[in-house]
Design an enzyme around this catalytic site. Sequence first.
Site, PDB file in Angstrom:
ATOM      1  N   TYR A  28      67.290  41.418  37.686  1.00 18.50           N
ATOM      2  CA  TYR A  28      68.650  41.959  37.645  1.00 18.50           C
ATOM      3  C   TYR A  28      69.641  40.958  37.080  1.00 18.50           C
ATOM      4  O   TYR A  28      69.316  39.779  36.902  1.00 18.50           O
ATOM      5  CB  TYR A  28      69.096  42.401  39.052  1.00 18.50           C
ATOM      6  CG  TYR A  28      69.505  41.266  39.961  1.00 18.50           C
ATOM      7  CD1 TYR A  28      68.571  40.387  40.492  1.00 18.50           C
ATOM      8  CD2 TYR A  28      70.850  41.051  40.264  1.00 18.50           C
ATOM      9  CE1 TYR A  28      68.961  39.338  41.312  1.00 18.50           C
ATOM     10  CE2 TYR A  28      71.237  39.996  41.090  1.00 18.50           C
ATOM     11  CZ  TYR A  28      70.285  39.148  41.606  1.00 18.50           C
ATOM     12  OH  TYR A  28      70.672  38.110  42.398  1.00 18.50           O
TER      13      TYR A  28
ATOM     14  N   LYS B  79      65.865  35.475  37.999  1.00 18.13           N
ATOM     15  CA  LYS B  79      66.774  36.356  38.733  1.00 18.13           C
ATOM     16  C   LYS B  79      66.032  37.640  39.077  1.00 18.13           C
ATOM     17  O   LYS B  79      66.165  38.664  38.393  1.00 18.13           O
ATOM     18  CB  LYS B  79      68.032  36.618  37.892  1.00 18.13           C
ATOM     19  CG  LYS B  79      69.256  36.920  38.741  1.00 18.13           C
ATOM     20  CD  LYS B  79      70.531  36.668  37.990  1.00 18.13           C
ATOM     21  CE  LYS B  79      71.757  37.214  38.689  1.00 18.13           C
ATOM     22  NZ  LYS B  79      72.012  36.688  40.024  1.00 18.13           N
TER      23      LYS B  79
ATOM     24  N   GLU C 213      71.267  24.737  46.013  1.00 14.60           N
ATOM     25  CA  GLU C 213      72.403  25.604  45.676  1.00 14.60           C
ATOM     26  C   GLU C 213      72.771  26.391  46.924  1.00 14.60           C
ATOM     27  O   GLU C 213      72.410  25.983  48.038  1.00 14.60           O
ATOM     28  CB  GLU C 213      72.042  26.505  44.493  1.00 14.60           C
ATOM     29  CG  GLU C 213      70.816  27.376  44.758  1.00 14.60           C
ATOM     30  CD  GLU C 213      70.493  28.343  43.634  1.00 14.60           C
ATOM     31  OE1 GLU C 213      71.382  28.671  42.825  1.00 14.60           O
ATOM     32  OE2 GLU C 213      69.345  28.814  43.593  1.00 14.60           O
TER      33      GLU C 213
ATOM     34  N   LEU D 207      69.064  28.765  40.450  1.00 14.91           N
ATOM     35  CA  LEU D 207      69.403  29.733  39.411  1.00 14.91           C
ATOM     36  C   LEU D 207      70.317  29.039  38.401  1.00 14.91           C
ATOM     37  O   LEU D 207      71.233  28.297  38.792  1.00 14.91           O
ATOM     38  CB  LEU D 207      70.145  30.932  40.025  1.00 14.91           C
ATOM     39  CG  LEU D 207      70.401  32.034  38.992  1.00 14.91           C
ATOM     40  CD1 LEU D 207      69.106  32.785  38.694  1.00 14.91           C
ATOM     41  CD2 LEU D 207      71.458  33.005  39.456  1.00 14.91           C
TER      42      LEU D 207
HETATM   43  N1  PMP Z   1      72.648  30.982  42.632  1.00 15.40           N
HETATM   44  C1  PMP Z   1      72.278  32.121  43.233  1.00 15.40           C
HETATM   45  C2  PMP Z   1      71.148  32.088  44.207  1.00 15.40           C
HETATM   46  C3  PMP Z   1      72.951  33.318  42.938  1.00 15.40           C
HETATM   47  O1  PMP Z   1      72.578  34.473  43.500  1.00 15.40           O
HETATM   48  C4  PMP Z   1      74.061  33.300  42.031  1.00 15.40           C
HETATM   49  C5  PMP Z   1      74.834  34.555  41.741  1.00 15.40           C
HETATM   50  N2  PMP Z   1      74.156  35.390  40.891  1.00 15.40           N
HETATM   51  C6  PMP Z   1      74.405  32.081  41.437  1.00 15.40           C
HETATM   52  C7  PMP Z   1      73.680  30.938  41.768  1.00 15.40           C
HETATM   53  C8  PMP Z   1      75.538  31.996  40.462  1.00 15.40           C
HETATM   54  O2  PMP Z   1      75.130  32.471  39.202  1.00 15.40           O
HETATM   55  P1  PMP Z   1      76.174  33.104  38.181  1.00 15.40           P
HETATM   56  O3  PMP Z   1      77.168  32.036  37.861  1.00 15.40           O
HETATM   57  O4  PMP Z   1      75.343  33.466  37.002  1.00 15.40           O
HETATM   58  O5  PMP Z   1      76.798  34.265  38.873  1.00 15.40           O
END
Ligand code: PMP
Length: 276
Positions: free
Chosen positions: A30, A143, A175, A199
Amino acid sequence: MYFYKNEFIHKKDIQISPDDRGYYFGDGIYEVFRVYNGQIYEGEAHMQRLERTASEVRLQLPYNNEEIIDIINKLIHHNNLIEGTVYLQITRGEAPRAHPFPAQAEPILLAYCSEVKRPLSTIQNGIKAITQPDIRWLRCDLKTLNLLPNVLAKQAALDHGVQEVILHREGTVTECSASNLMMVKDHLLYTHPANHLILHGITRAVVLRLAHALQVQVKEEPFTTEQLLQADEVFITGTTVEITSILLIDGQVIGTGTPGPITQRLQAEFERTFLQ
Ligand code: PMP
């Protein structure tokens, strides 16, 4: 208006099969796109991440990049979305439950948009967090729909009366449950390297670019929970949270207990770049 299996359709008319592998195995991927002023934020970067995840989990995307962007833009248009998000997922398709990839199944794309305002109050006032072990698998760079550890972490945060969980592997901060984490110490910006343990956040990359433009030196290096508690500033980044300060971690005040100067400069630069 939603998009499901090749058509724009009302939510109430969507029929989802119990044989969708998304249900049985979380076998899908996703993205969450942000929309500012009716425009997709960092669309290309999201598409690159989607393609990379698809390829790593060996899922054939049912459309090419332009077609997917076109679906998203049509959703934004049909729904008159000015400020919000677009959720898009692709599962490996429908087949009786069995682990191997099904021979026949076609991947299924679901997408819809939601009106979601910018979280101005937490951006201004910061949030609190707790730390917890990172119990996820070793491909956190993908993701995928397998979000149970993230769901459990987020709920643990709420149960503790805070908004986010900072995850660590044996003391090394990775994170958060739904965002990336950065800290400032002695004017240097630290964040975990973009490897298989986090991520590769779209806003993480944006913030590193903005830091560079503001001549803030960046260190993509792992750091420990002890170092985190000694930081001058700590903040999270994400498509929906933008840049949000963490002011209290495990009950301990970070820095001055208010959003720090580098965090505020980055947020101001973010707004100047994407919102004006
Ligand atoms: N880490 C995780 C585990 C997340 O779910 C998200 C949100 N999608 C992020 C980091 C931040 O990623 P992004 O800046 O692409 O929203």
